[in-house]
Write an enzyme that holds these catalytic residues in place. Structure first.
Site, PDB file in Angstrom:
ATOM      1  N   ASN A  30       0.902  -1.173   0.048  1.00 15.46           N
ATOM      2  CA  ASN A  30      -0.006   0.004  -0.191  1.00 15.46           C
ATOM      3  C   ASN A  30       0.956   1.294  -0.080  1.00 15.46           C
ATOM      4  O   ASN A  30       1.492   1.529   0.935  1.00 15.46           O
ATOM      5  CB  ASN A  30      -0.839  -0.036   1.201  1.00 15.46           C
ATOM      6  CG  ASN A  30      -1.662   1.171   1.300  1.00 15.46           C
ATOM      7  OD1 ASN A  30      -1.745   2.008   0.537  1.00 15.46           O
ATOM      8  ND2 ASN A  30      -2.503   1.411   2.522  1.00 15.46           N
ATOM      9  N   LYS A  32       0.191   4.072  -0.200  1.00 10.40           N
ATOM     10  CA  LYS A  32      -0.634   5.350   0.433  1.00 10.40           C
ATOM     11  C   LYS A  32      -0.077   6.804  -0.530  1.00 10.40           C
ATOM     12  O   LYS A  32      -0.226   6.512  -1.796  1.00 10.40           O
ATOM     13  CB  LYS A  32      -0.086   5.707   1.808  1.00 10.40           C
ATOM     14  CG  LYS A  32      -0.136   4.464   2.698  1.00 10.40           C
ATOM     15  CD  LYS A  32       0.168   4.302   4.259  1.00 10.40           C
ATOM     16  CE  LYS A  32       0.006   3.047   4.787  1.00 10.40           C
ATOM     17  NZ  LYS A  32       0.194   3.266   6.233  1.00 10.40           N
ATOM     18  N   HIS A 117      -9.321   1.102   5.438  1.00  8.34           N
ATOM     19  CA  HIS A 117      -8.043   1.270   5.928  1.00  8.34           C
ATOM     20  C   HIS A 117      -8.313   2.274   7.165  1.00  8.34           C
ATOM     21  O   HIS A 117      -9.131   3.268   7.097  1.00  8.34           O
ATOM     22  CB  HIS A 117      -7.087   1.934   4.799  1.00  8.34           C
ATOM     23  CG  HIS A 117      -5.737   1.974   5.435  1.00  8.34           C
ATOM     24  ND1 HIS A 117      -5.152   2.779   6.289  1.00  8.34           N
ATOM     25  CD2 HIS A 117      -4.766   0.896   5.302  1.00  8.34           C
ATOM     26  CE1 HIS A 117      -3.985   2.539   6.806  1.00  8.34           C
ATOM     27  NE2 HIS A 117      -3.676   1.400   5.901  1.00  8.34           N
ATOM     28  N   GLU A 119      -6.490   4.578   8.134  1.00 10.91           N
ATOM     29  CA  GLU A 119      -6.234   6.179   7.807  1.00 10.91           C
ATOM     30  C   GLU A 119      -7.532   6.871   7.231  1.00 10.91           C
ATOM     31  O   GLU A 119      -7.703   7.894   7.309  1.00 10.91           O
ATOM     32  CB  GLU A 119      -5.032   6.350   6.943  1.00 10.91           C
ATOM     33  CG  GLU A 119      -3.857   6.025   7.676  1.00 10.91           C
ATOM     34  CD  GLU A 119      -2.779   5.192   6.972  1.00 10.91           C
ATOM     35  OE1 GLU A 119      -2.706   5.482   5.601  1.00 10.91           O
ATOM     36  OE2 GLU A 119      -1.846   4.798   7.704  1.00 10.91           O
ATOM     37  N   GLU A 187      -4.664  -4.860  10.852  1.00 12.25           N
ATOM     38  CA  GLU A 187      -3.754  -3.784  11.111  1.00 12.25           C
ATOM     39  C   GLU A 187      -3.903  -2.963  12.230  1.00 12.25           C
ATOM     40  O   GLU A 187      -4.787  -2.031  12.231  1.00 12.25           O
ATOM     41  CB  GLU A 187      -3.666  -2.574   9.920  1.00 12.25           C
ATOM     42  CG  GLU A 187      -3.590  -3.469   8.375  1.00 12.25           C
ATOM     43  CD  GLU A 187      -3.088  -2.326   7.519  1.00 12.25           C
ATOM     44  OE1 GLU A 187      -1.994  -2.468   6.929  1.00 12.25           O
ATOM     45  OE2 GLU A 187      -3.584  -1.343   7.370  1.00 12.25           O
ATOM     46  N   GLY A 193       3.255   2.327  10.774  1.00 15.79           N
ATOM     47  CA  GLY A 193       4.461   3.310  10.631  1.00 15.79           C
ATOM     48  C   GLY A 193       5.096   3.516  11.983  1.00 15.79           C
ATOM     49  O   GLY A 193       5.683   4.637  12.077  1.00 15.79           O
ATOM     50  N   SER A 231       3.952  -2.294  10.293  1.00  7.25           N
ATOM     51  CA  SER A 231       5.442  -2.172  10.634  1.00  7.25           C
ATOM     52  C   SER A 231       6.187  -3.493  10.279  1.00  7.25           C
ATOM     53  O   SER A 231       6.888  -3.829  10.822  1.00  7.25           O
ATOM     54  CB  SER A 231       5.939  -1.820  12.040  1.00  7.25           C
ATOM     55  OG  SER A 231       5.516  -0.653  12.255  1.00  7.25           O
TER      56      SER A 231
HETATM   57  P1  13P Z   1       3.316   0.394   7.566  1.00  5.89           P
HETATM   58  O1  13P Z   1       3.869  -0.786   6.951  1.00  5.89           O
HETATM   59  O2  13P Z   1       3.916   1.533   6.995  1.00  5.89           O
HETATM   60  O3  13P Z   1       3.300   0.203   9.146  1.00  5.89           O
HETATM   61  O4  13P Z   1       1.907   0.609   6.949  1.00  5.89           O
HETATM   62  C1  13P Z   1       0.960  -0.396   7.202  1.00  5.89           C
HETATM   63  C2  13P Z   1      -0.183  -0.047   6.390  1.00  5.89           C
HETATM   64  O5  13P Z   1      -1.048   0.830   7.005  1.00  5.89           O
HETATM   65  C3  13P Z   1      -0.573  -0.768   5.149  1.00  5.89           C
HETATM   66  O6  13P Z   1      -1.746  -0.336   4.811  1.00  5.89           O
END
Ligand code: 13P
Length: 269
Positions: A30, A32, A117, A119, A187, A193, A231
């Protein structure tokens, strides 16, 4: 029930897809809101070369920002890499400024769409009801829905992980989904992150809970692909991907370089 992966590892609790003797892990990147035309061509093209040279380690997908979709699709053409959207609208078309329909993602050549997601749930106030409608639109468009769930740190600290994730599962999964059309990504919000991850035991426990809940609520536990996200990096991927009930990974930051993403793909048992 146990199956033997292409690398000879025994994977338990996973049903193979029809005609196959194992279920490949799914490693989905992803991106983002990252990348440029130039960097996306290099990243997707570099990955495609790797996957073509060493096929079969895992099913691989990348989910770029919408404006980079055409460049990424062109760069991976002829490779088995699937491309996905990071979100979609629940309607097929209409007056929804700034949104993209699952039908358009399918039309352009996508195979997947991420929905729900954290976010998007946090930044855009998306509810599980909306996520479910989006997931159903994804299925209607003939794509695979990657439905995300996960608890915040405060929710985990107060012992609410199963309550929160259970509610998200009940509310967000599409009606009529099958293990071929729905993937769930667990997640934990606090692991995204941050460089922090749950213990392997905690991941196994939540995955077992999600599988049981998806079975109970949607008759969708057996054979369901359940990804872990948060992560995941080359340094921890092997141990996370070996956890029982982890059928792949949804990767953010580490999907932004060929080296790191390929390192995760190579870590598949
Ligand atoms: P990270 O791997 O940067 O922690 O992000 C995970 C994520 O949100 C994937 O959708």
């Amino acid at each position: 029930m146990a199956y033997v992966s292409k690398r000879g590892a025994t994977i338990s609790g996973i049903e193979p897809r029809t005609g196959e003797t194992h279920m490949a892990k799914l490693i989905a990147g992803n991106w983002k809101m990252n990348g440029s035309v130039e960097s996306s061509r290099a990243l997707a093209g570099g990955l495609a070369e790797k996957v073509k040279a060493t096929p079969g380690l895992a099913d691989v997908a990348i989910c770029p920002p919408g404006p980079l979709m055409r460049d990424v699709l062109t760069a991976v053409a002829g490779s088995p890499i699937g491309v996905g959207g990071q979100d979609c609208h629940w309607n097929e078309a209409g007056a929804h400024t700034g949104d993209t329909s699952a039908a358009l993602l399918a039309d352009i050549g996508c195979a997947y769409a991420i929905v729900g997601h954290s976010e998007r749930r946090a930044d855009h106030g998306e509810t599980s009801e909306q996520v479910k409608a989006k997931a159903e639109a994804v299925l209607s468009a003939g794509l695979v829905a990657i439905v995300c769930v996960g608890e915040t740190e405060a929710e985990r600290d107060t012992g609410q992980t199963e309550t929160v994730v259970g509610r998200q599962i009940d509310g967000s999964l599409p009606d009529g989904g099958t293990p071929k059309t729905v993937v769930i990504a667990y997640e934990p919000v606090w692991a995204i992150g941050t460089g922090r991850t749950p213990s392997l035991e905690e991941i196994a426990a939540v995955h077992a809970f999600i599988r049981a809940r998806a079975q109970e609520s949607y008759d969708l536990g057996e054979g369901l692909r359940l990804l872990y996200g948060g992560s995941v990096k080359p340094g921890n991927a092997a141990e996370i991907l070996a956890v029982e009930g982890v059928d792949g990974a949804l990767v953010g930051g580490a999907s932004l370089t060929v080296e790191d993403f390929w390192g995760i793909i190579e870590s598949c048992p």
